[in-house]
Design a protein around this motif. Structure first.
Motif, PDB file in Angstrom:
ATOM      1  N   THR A  84      56.507 -20.458  54.908  1.00 41.41           N
ATOM      2  CA  THR A  84      57.838 -20.727  54.354  1.00 41.41           C
ATOM      3  C   THR A  84      58.275 -22.152  54.682  1.00 41.41           C
ATOM      4  O   THR A  84      58.749 -22.885  53.800  1.00 41.41           O
ATOM      5  CB  THR A  84      58.862 -19.704  54.905  1.00 41.41           C
ATOM      6  OG1 THR A  84      58.421 -18.385  54.557  1.00 41.41           O
ATOM      7  CG2 THR A  84      60.241 -19.952  54.343  1.00 41.41           C
ATOM      8  N   ALA A  85      58.120 -22.549  55.944  1.00 40.87           N
ATOM      9  CA  ALA A  85      58.506 -23.904  56.350  1.00 40.87           C
ATOM     10  C   ALA A  85      57.657 -24.944  55.618  1.00 40.87           C
ATOM     11  O   ALA A  85      58.171 -25.976  55.168  1.00 40.87           O
ATOM     12  CB  ALA A  85      58.367 -24.065  57.861  1.00 40.87           C
ATOM     13  N   GLY A  86      56.368 -24.665  55.490  1.00 40.88           N
ATOM     14  CA  GLY A  86      55.487 -25.595  54.785  1.00 40.88           C
ATOM     15  C   GLY A  86      55.868 -25.748  53.319  1.00 40.88           C
ATOM     16  O   GLY A  86      55.885 -26.864  52.783  1.00 40.88           O
ATOM     17  N   SER A  87      56.178 -24.643  52.664  1.00 40.87           N
ATOM     18  CA  SER A  87      56.608 -24.704  51.260  1.00 40.87           C
ATOM     19  C   SER A  87      57.894 -25.504  51.115  1.00 40.87           C
ATOM     20  O   SER A  87      58.052 -26.275  50.156  1.00 40.87           O
ATOM     21  CB  SER A  87      56.818 -23.296  50.706  1.00 40.87           C
ATOM     22  OG  SER A  87      55.605 -22.621  50.602  1.00 40.87           O
ATOM     23  N   ALA A  88      58.824 -25.316  52.056  1.00 47.30           N
ATOM     24  CA  ALA A  88      60.081 -26.072  52.019  1.00 47.30           C
ATOM     25  C   ALA A  88      59.809 -27.564  52.167  1.00 47.30           C
ATOM     26  O   ALA A  88      60.398 -28.387  51.447  1.00 47.30           O
ATOM     27  CB  ALA A  88      61.017 -25.584  53.117  1.00 47.30           C
ATOM     28  N   LYS A  89      58.921 -27.932  53.099  1.00 46.75           N
ATOM     29  CA  LYS A  89      58.577 -29.350  53.283  1.00 46.75           C
ATOM     30  C   LYS A  89      57.932 -29.915  52.021  1.00 46.75           C
ATOM     31  O   LYS A  89      58.228 -31.041  51.627  1.00 46.75           O
ATOM     32  CB  LYS A  89      57.628 -29.528  54.464  1.00 46.75           C
ATOM     33  CG  LYS A  89      58.272 -29.369  55.804  1.00 46.75           C
ATOM     34  CD  LYS A  89      57.225 -29.549  56.909  1.00 46.75           C
ATOM     35  CE  LYS A  89      57.790 -29.311  58.280  1.00 46.75           C
ATOM     36  NZ  LYS A  89      56.759 -29.410  59.333  1.00 46.75           N
ATOM     37  N   GLU A  90      57.033 -29.116  51.412  1.00 38.52           N
ATOM     38  CA  GLU A  90      56.399 -29.573  50.169  1.00 38.52           C
ATOM     39  C   GLU A  90      57.447 -29.846  49.100  1.00 38.52           C
ATOM     40  O   GLU A  90      57.403 -30.869  48.411  1.00 38.52           O
ATOM     41  CB  GLU A  90      55.416 -28.521  49.647  1.00 38.52           C
ATOM     42  CG  GLU A  90      54.070 -28.507  50.297  1.00 38.52           C
ATOM     43  CD  GLU A  90      53.140 -27.524  49.619  1.00 38.52           C
ATOM     44  OE1 GLU A  90      52.446 -27.942  48.665  1.00 38.52           O
ATOM     45  OE2 GLU A  90      53.118 -26.344  50.040  1.00 38.52           O
ATOM     46  N   VAL A  92      60.752 -30.428  49.452  1.00 35.91           N
ATOM     47  CA  VAL A  92      61.606 -31.571  49.800  1.00 35.91           C
ATOM     48  C   VAL A  92      60.826 -32.872  49.643  1.00 35.91           C
ATOM     49  O   VAL A  92      61.350 -33.855  49.108  1.00 35.91           O
ATOM     50  CB  VAL A  92      62.189 -31.422  51.227  1.00 35.91           C
ATOM     51  CG1 VAL A  92      62.886 -32.706  51.675  1.00 35.91           C
ATOM     52  CG2 VAL A  92      63.151 -30.242  51.289  1.00 35.91           C
ATOM     53  N   GLY A  93      59.566 -32.875  50.074  1.00 38.52           N
ATOM     54  CA  GLY A  93      58.735 -34.074  49.922  1.00 38.52           C
ATOM     55  C   GLY A  93      58.585 -34.469  48.464  1.00 38.52           C
ATOM     56  O   GLY A  93      58.649 -35.653  48.125  1.00 38.52           O
ATOM     57  N   GLY A  94      58.387 -33.474  47.598  1.00 41.79           N
ATOM     58  CA  GLY A  94      58.298 -33.765  46.166  1.00 41.79           C
ATOM     59  C   GLY A  94      59.622 -34.240  45.602  1.00 41.79           C
ATOM     60  O   GLY A  94      59.667 -35.122  44.735  1.00 41.79           O
ATOM     61  N   LEU A  95      60.711 -33.667  46.099  1.00 43.20           N
ATOM     62  CA  LEU A  95      62.047 -34.007  45.619  1.00 43.20           C
ATOM     63  C   LEU A  95      62.431 -35.441  45.976  1.00 43.20           C
ATOM     64  O   LEU A  95      62.980 -36.166  45.142  1.00 43.20           O
ATOM     65  CB  LEU A  95      63.055 -33.025  46.230  1.00 43.20           C
ATOM     66  CG  LEU A  95      64.431 -32.939  45.612  1.00 43.20           C
ATOM     67  CD1 LEU A  95      64.334 -32.437  44.176  1.00 43.20           C
ATOM     68  CD2 LEU A  95      65.296 -31.974  46.424  1.00 43.20           C
ATOM     69  N   SER A  98      58.336 -38.250  48.959  1.00 48.83           N
ATOM     70  CA  SER A  98      57.591 -38.552  50.182  1.00 48.83           C
ATOM     71  C   SER A  98      56.262 -37.793  50.168  1.00 48.83           C
ATOM     72  O   SER A  98      56.221 -36.590  50.427  1.00 48.83           O
ATOM     73  CB  SER A  98      58.403 -38.143  51.410  1.00 48.83           C
ATOM     74  OG  SER A  98      57.606 -38.251  52.576  1.00 48.83           O
ATOM     75  N   GLU A  99      55.183 -38.501  49.867  1.00 46.08           N
ATOM     76  CA  GLU A  99      53.856 -37.883  49.854  1.00 46.08           C
ATOM     77  C   GLU A  99      53.452 -37.401  51.240  1.00 46.08           C
ATOM     78  O   GLU A  99      52.764 -36.397  51.381  1.00 46.08           O
ATOM     79  CB  GLU A  99      52.801 -38.861  49.310  1.00 46.08           C
ATOM     80  CG  GLU A  99      52.696 -38.904  47.810  1.00 46.08           C
ATOM     81  CD  GLU A  99      52.434 -37.525  47.189  1.00 46.08           C
ATOM     82  OE1 GLU A  99      51.525 -36.796  47.633  1.00 46.08           O
ATOM     83  OE2 GLU A  99      53.166 -37.169  46.247  1.00 46.08           O
ATOM     84  N   THR A 100      53.882 -38.117  52.282  1.00 49.80           N
ATOM     85  CA  THR A 100      53.563 -37.729  53.654  1.00 49.80           C
ATOM     86  C   THR A 100      54.180 -36.371  53.976  1.00 49.80           C
ATOM     87  O   THR A 100      53.503 -35.478  54.504  1.00 49.80           O
ATOM     88  CB  THR A 100      54.077 -38.788  54.652  1.00 49.80           C
ATOM     89  OG1 THR A 100      53.520 -40.058  54.300  1.00 49.80           O
ATOM     90  CG2 THR A 100      53.699 -38.443  56.079  1.00 49.80           C
ATOM     91  N   LEU A 101      55.466 -36.180  53.657  1.00 45.17           N
ATOM     92  CA  LEU A 101      56.149 -34.922  53.912  1.00 45.17           C
ATOM     93  C   LEU A 101      55.559 -33.809  53.043  1.00 45.17           C
ATOM     94  O   LEU A 101      55.345 -32.682  53.511  1.00 45.17           O
ATOM     95  CB  LEU A 101      57.656 -35.051  53.648  1.00 45.17           C
ATOM     96  CG  LEU A 101      58.509 -33.826  53.949  1.00 45.17           C
ATOM     97  CD1 LEU A 101      58.387 -33.417  55.424  1.00 45.17           C
ATOM     98  CD2 LEU A 101      59.974 -34.118  53.601  1.00 45.17           C
ATOM     99  N   LYS A 102      55.268 -34.144  51.812  1.00 47.94           N
ATOM    100  CA  LYS A 102      54.681 -33.169  50.894  1.00 47.94           C
ATOM    101  C   LYS A 102      53.316 -32.697  51.407  1.00 47.94           C
ATOM    102  O   LYS A 102      53.016 -31.503  51.431  1.00 47.94           O
ATOM    103  CB  LYS A 102      54.541 -33.792  49.505  1.00 47.94           C
ATOM    104  CG  LYS A 102      54.177 -32.833  48.419  1.00 47.94           C
ATOM    105  CD  LYS A 102      54.207 -33.534  47.052  1.00 47.94           C
ATOM    106  CE  LYS A 102      53.729 -32.621  45.971  1.00 47.94           C
ATOM    107  NZ  LYS A 102      53.759 -33.272  44.654  1.00 47.94           N
ATOM    108  N   GLN A 103      52.492 -33.628  51.870  1.00 49.08           N
ATOM    109  CA  GLN A 103      51.161 -33.292  52.402  1.00 49.08           C
ATOM    110  C   GLN A 103      51.267 -32.497  53.697  1.00 49.08           C
ATOM    111  O   GLN A 103      50.529 -31.537  53.917  1.00 49.08           O
ATOM    112  CB  GLN A 103      50.329 -34.558  52.626  1.00 49.08           C
ATOM    113  CG  GLN A 103      48.914 -34.300  53.077  1.00 49.08           C
ATOM    114  CD  GLN A 103      48.107 -33.472  52.087  1.00 49.08           C
ATOM    115  OE1 GLN A 103      48.259 -33.571  50.878  1.00 49.08           O
ATOM    116  NE2 GLN A 103      47.234 -32.624  52.594  1.00 49.08           N
ATOM    117  N   ALA A 104      52.211 -32.887  54.562  1.00 52.28           N
ATOM    118  CA  ALA A 104      52.412 -32.151  55.819  1.00 52.28           C
ATOM    119  C   ALA A 104      52.840 -30.715  55.523  1.00 52.28           C
ATOM    120  O   ALA A 104      52.384 -29.768  56.175  1.00 52.28           O
ATOM    121  CB  ALA A 104      53.452 -32.854  56.683  1.00 52.28           C
TER     122      ALA A 104
END
Length: 181
Positions: A84-90, A92-95, A98-104
């Motif tokens: 769940t946390a990873g999907s949220a980061k993906e 937000v990163g896409g939004l 931030s490719e770094t946040l999306k990849q993390a």
């Protein structure tokens, strides 16, 4: 098997279904509508017992079945949270671009799936093992007349059954989710 009629057994469901099928067939062959109807009813009872034996409900961190309540392996809960946390980061990163946040987030989601799968396998193996040890121990204790030990082993069997059913339920739901377009 327990003498408790509320404890549904997969083996009993198979026996009732097979007995019903035989009785239905014999009744049909000899022209006995009563035996035929009784056989059909017994088959339906066996199917209902099978369904009840496999019924389980998931709660956060636990599984509930007709046999009792079993706590999930901690990796299942932690893995689900990491997904769940990873999907949220993906997201937000896409939004925010931030490719770094999306990849993390993608990596955390993947690690969470693996962690949850490890927990499911642990629960499945532990549940199957406890069911077998409980069934054998209960049978031996029953033969020796030790009712207290028989009850302890039956409890172990029932807890293992609930744990196994919970893992099976999660695995089945995940497989069905993958099949969705």
């Amino acid at each position: 098997m327990s003498s408790n009629s509320n404890n549904n057994s997969t083996l009993k469901s198979y026996v009732d279904s097979a007995t019903g099928a035989v009785q239905n067939t014999v009744g049909s062959l000899i022209g006995s509508t009563g035996d035929e109807a009784e056989g059909k009813a017994r088959q339906q009872k066996g199917h209902a017992e099978y369904d009840a034996s496999h019924a389980a409900a998931k709660l956060p961190g636990a599984t509930v079945s007709s046999a009792g309540v079993a706590k999930d392996d901690p990796n299942r809960t932690a893995g689900s949270w990491n997904q769940t946390a990873g999907s949220a980061k993906e997201f937000v990163g896409g939004l925010v671009g931030s490719e770094t946040l999306k990849q993390a987030g993608h990596e955390q989601n993947r690690a969470g799936r693996e962690q949850e799968a490890r927990g499911q396998l642990n629960d499945l193996a532990s549940g199957v093992g406890d069911r077998a040890k409980g069934a054998v121990g209960s049978a031996v204790a029953g033969l020796t007349g030790d009712r207290a030990r028989q009850a302890e082993y039956q409890h172990r069997h029932d807890a293992g059954k609930t744990q196994q059913r919970g893992a099976e339920l999660d695995i089945q739901r995940q497989a069905e989710a993958k099949e969705q377009p």
